[in-house]
Design an enzyme around this catalytic site. Sequence first.
Site, PDB file in Angstrom:
ATOM      1  N   ARG A  20       6.853  -6.021   3.391  1.00 20.94           N
ATOM      2  CA  ARG A  20       5.586  -6.618   2.891  1.00 20.94           C
ATOM      3  C   ARG A  20       5.600  -6.570   1.669  1.00 20.94           C
ATOM      4  O   ARG A  20       5.492  -5.554   0.944  1.00 20.94           O
ATOM      5  CB  ARG A  20       4.423  -5.904   3.514  1.00 20.94           C
ATOM      6  CG  ARG A  20       2.982  -6.680   3.134  1.00 20.94           C
ATOM      7  CD  ARG A  20       1.692  -5.962   3.942  1.00 20.94           C
ATOM      8  NE  ARG A  20       1.402  -4.652   3.832  1.00 20.94           N
ATOM      9  CZ  ARG A  20       0.406  -4.212   4.360  1.00 20.94           C
ATOM     10  NH1 ARG A  20      -0.387  -4.907   4.695  1.00 20.94           N
ATOM     11  NH2 ARG A  20       0.252  -2.968   3.982  1.00 20.94           N
TER      12      ARG A  20
ATOM     13  N   SER B  53      -7.431  -3.596   9.304  1.00 18.39           N
ATOM     14  CA  SER B  53      -8.251  -2.903   8.210  1.00 18.39           C
ATOM     15  C   SER B  53      -9.152  -3.463   7.501  1.00 18.39           C
ATOM     16  O   SER B  53     -10.314  -3.450   7.363  1.00 18.39           O
ATOM     17  CB  SER B  53      -7.455  -1.774   7.855  1.00 18.39           C
ATOM     18  OG  SER B  53      -6.772  -0.675   8.634  1.00 18.39           O
ATOM     19  N   ASP B  54      -8.582  -4.536   6.721  1.00 12.99           N
ATOM     20  CA  ASP B  54      -9.122  -5.416   5.814  1.00 12.99           C
ATOM     21  C   ASP B  54      -9.910  -6.332   6.443  1.00 12.99           C
ATOM     22  O   ASP B  54     -11.092  -6.719   5.981  1.00 12.99           O
ATOM     23  CB  ASP B  54      -8.030  -6.228   4.988  1.00 12.99           C
ATOM     24  CG  ASP B  54      -7.551  -5.111   3.887  1.00 12.99           C
ATOM     25  OD1 ASP B  54      -8.230  -4.702   2.945  1.00 12.99           O
ATOM     26  OD2 ASP B  54      -6.286  -4.779   3.978  1.00 12.99           O
TER      27      ASP B  54
ATOM     28  N   GLU C  80      -6.489 -11.564   6.850  1.00 17.12           N
ATOM     29  CA  GLU C  80      -7.184  -9.970   6.869  1.00 17.12           C
ATOM     30  C   GLU C  80      -8.588 -10.201   6.338  1.00 17.12           C
ATOM     31  O   GLU C  80      -9.331  -9.380   5.788  1.00 17.12           O
ATOM     32  CB  GLU C  80      -6.318  -9.145   6.041  1.00 17.12           C
ATOM     33  CG  GLU C  80      -5.733  -9.712   4.672  1.00 17.12           C
ATOM     34  CD  GLU C  80      -4.721  -8.512   4.237  1.00 17.12           C
ATOM     35  OE1 GLU C  80      -4.984  -7.539   4.508  1.00 17.12           O
ATOM     36  OE2 GLU C  80      -3.836  -8.774   3.576  1.00 17.12           O
TER      37      GLU C  80
ATOM     38  N   HIS D 105       0.752  -1.240   0.072  1.00 20.24           N
ATOM     39  CA  HIS D 105      -0.009  -0.087   0.180  1.00 20.24           C
ATOM     40  C   HIS D 105       0.780   1.216   0.105  1.00 20.24           C
ATOM     41  O   HIS D 105       0.476   2.304   0.546  1.00 20.24           O
ATOM     42  CB  HIS D 105      -1.030  -0.119   1.192  1.00 20.24           C
ATOM     43  CG  HIS D 105      -2.146  -0.847   1.014  1.00 20.24           C
ATOM     44  ND1 HIS D 105      -2.966  -1.003   0.076  1.00 20.24           N
ATOM     45  CD2 HIS D 105      -2.224  -2.070   1.949  1.00 20.24           C
ATOM     46  CE1 HIS D 105      -3.858  -1.817   0.129  1.00 20.24           C
ATOM     47  NE2 HIS D 105      -3.710  -2.517   1.186  1.00 20.24           N
TER      48      HIS D 105
ATOM     49  N   ASP E 226      16.304 -11.702  -3.292  1.00 19.35           N
ATOM     50  CA  ASP E 226      17.570 -11.674  -3.807  1.00 19.35           C
ATOM     51  C   ASP E 226      18.488 -10.153  -3.371  1.00 19.35           C
ATOM     52  O   ASP E 226      19.915 -10.306  -3.448  1.00 19.35           O
ATOM     53  CB  ASP E 226      17.463 -11.525  -5.338  1.00 19.35           C
ATOM     54  CG  ASP E 226      17.318 -13.199  -5.688  1.00 19.35           C
ATOM     55  OD1 ASP E 226      17.569 -13.992  -5.033  1.00 19.35           O
ATOM     56  OD2 ASP E 226      17.011 -13.417  -7.095  1.00 19.35           O
TER      57      ASP E 226
ATOM     58  N   GLN F  33      -0.150 -13.008   6.297  1.00 14.00           N
ATOM     59  CA  GLN F  33      -1.280 -12.091   6.795  1.00 14.00           C
ATOM     60  C   GLN F  33      -2.579 -12.559   6.566  1.00 14.00           C
ATOM     61  O   GLN F  33      -3.062 -12.739   5.200  1.00 14.00           O
ATOM     62  CB  GLN F  33      -0.871 -10.502   6.203  1.00 14.00           C
ATOM     63  CG  GLN F  33      -1.756  -9.697   6.739  1.00 14.00           C
ATOM     64  CD  GLN F  33      -1.325  -8.256   6.163  1.00 14.00           C
ATOM     65  OE1 GLN F  33      -0.375  -7.902   6.106  1.00 14.00           O
ATOM     66  NE2 GLN F  33      -2.453  -7.316   6.325  1.00 14.00           N
TER      67      GLN F  33
END
Length: 255
Positions: free
Chosen positions: A73, A176-177, A151, A48, A87, A149
């Site tokens: 993330r 939030s989600d 959500e 995000h 990498d 995660q």
Amino acid sequence: MEPAPNRFKMSLASKKLQIGLWSSLCSNIVAEILAQSGFNWILLDMEHSPNELPGLLAQLQAMKSGSANPVVRVAWNDPVLIKRVLDIGATSILVPFVESEGEAERAVKACLYPPAGIRGVTGSGRASQYGRNVNYFRDANDNVCVLVQIETISGLLELDRIAHMRGVDGVFIGPSDLAASMGHIGNPLHEDVQVAIHKAGQTLADMGVPAGILSNSEESARRYIKWGYRFVAVGSDIGLVTSGSTRLVASFAEV
């Protein structure tokens, strides 16, 4: 040359509380400042925020001067993206929007070299100190920390299976989600959402799986810690800049 062990992964495994901060400003200077501030971990967000690989590399390089462990993330559960992030030297990966055992397995396999996973092989990248670490391939899988995660309601229903997936080092609950999934978009503090967060934290604690979460207030962060969450982001760089600048302007409103 031997790389440093993944202190964040080791601390989670030993059940030590890890206090972190969310970073979305895509700045190597901000990342350097935060890494030197005393936090245990800093989340560099690609989902995000407009964080792309070259900028992420600069942030990882800047954080070497501090004591905080970088966690990245990625934007999606994509083996190609995950491979590229590993990498360039990231060792702790948070994969968003995992809703099933199969998706958790996909995330784990993307982070590990064969035969345990499907990560593509290169021997000359930053992760192996540009080939100078001759033991990199031997140690890489053990040094990577894989976080998934959850959500959504669907993800919570699969919490046990996801958390039990071999190779998952921790489960992050996205408030939030989750709130949006439960019909309370924009209101993660809704009682129903908080009950679900509480239950998830207790379930993971009972399973011995480290639970993580992001909080938008000190009060919430302390509550989540009390509920058993072990890696807690207690704020964000955007929040610090926004609230700090707003307070500063307000203090001169009557001058």
